[in-house]
Design a protein around this motif. Structure first.
Motif, PDB file in Angstrom:
ATOM      1  N   TRP A  44      -6.986   3.220  -2.496  1.00 32.93           N
ATOM      2  CA  TRP A  44      -6.069   2.594  -2.591  1.00 32.93           C
ATOM      3  C   TRP A  44      -4.834   2.846  -3.609  1.00 32.93           C
ATOM      4  CZ3 TRP A  44     -10.279   0.291  -0.586  1.00 32.93           C
ATOM      5  CH2 TRP A  44     -10.975   0.026   0.981  1.00 32.93           C
ATOM      6  N   ARG A  58      -3.240   5.646   1.510  1.00 32.88           N
ATOM      7  CA  ARG A  58      -5.200   5.181   1.418  1.00 32.88           C
ATOM      8  C   ARG A  58      -5.873   6.050   2.116  1.00 32.88           C
ATOM      9  NH1 ARG A  58      -2.234   2.476   5.834  1.00 32.88           N
ATOM     10  NH2 ARG A  58      -2.473   3.959   7.796  1.00 32.88           N
ATOM     11  N   GLU A 108       0.659  -1.241  -0.123  1.00 31.38           N
ATOM     12  CA  GLU A 108       0.120  -0.160   0.202  1.00 31.38           C
ATOM     13  C   GLU A 108       0.478   0.845  -0.274  1.00 31.38           C
ATOM     14  OE1 GLU A 108      -4.087   0.145   2.655  1.00 31.38           O
ATOM     15  OE2 GLU A 108      -1.918   1.408   3.664  1.00 31.38           O
TER      16      GLU A 108
END
Length: 156
Positions: free
Chosen positions: A116, A18, A15
């Motif tokens: 995301w 986000r 990730e």
């Protein structure tokens, strides 16, 4: 965007950024690992990494809802909140964009409340990150709401 090739999409993703989420409150960064199940679904293992280095993971399943539109229903059976949060028919995991080499992806929800930015590496060139923000904005998301993950390296 073209149909996502699930066999190329599976694997580990970092990730990069986000929208803040209640279920990621204590996470300074996160990873997602996807693998194919024999029944055509995708196993999802999301791992939260806390500031102290400790980790917690949650396992779920993604079912294709509209493969041509890259929409999936992702659920986490057996978790207390799975009964409280219904999964919409149109899916709650929309792959909005993926780069041709499957190195970066953008995932959002139809209500535009979750977003995301994912990458195969924690390092993303500035130009790629800016393109991701532009693409998200074109899809009705506000890039100003993004939080950058602690492990992300944006730029050279």
């Amino acid at each position: 965007m073209a149909k996502v090739d699930v066999s190329r999409y599976v694997g580990k993703w970092y990730e990069i950024a986000r929208y803040p989420q209640w279920f990621q409150k204590d996470c300074v960064s996160a990873t997602a690992d996807y693998s194919r199940n024999k029944d055509g679904t995708v196993k999802v293992v999301n791992t939260c990494i806390r500031a102290d280095g400790s980790q917690r993971s949650i396992t779920g399943v993604a079912k294709p809802v509209d493969a041509e539109a890259n929409r999936f229903q992702v659920s986490f059976p057996g978790n207390w909140y799975s009964k409280l949060i219904p999964v919409p028919e149109e899916g709650n995991y929309w792959v909005i964009d993926v780069t041709p080499g499957y190195q970066q992806a953008i995932v959002g929800t139809p209500d535009r409340k979750s977003l995301w930015f994912l990458s195969r590496s924690p390092r993303v060139p500035e130009t790629v990150f800016e393109k991701m923000k532009s693409t998200a904005k074109e899809q009705g998301f506000d890039p100003a709401k993004l939080e950058i993950d602690a492990h992300a390296k944006i730029g050279g």
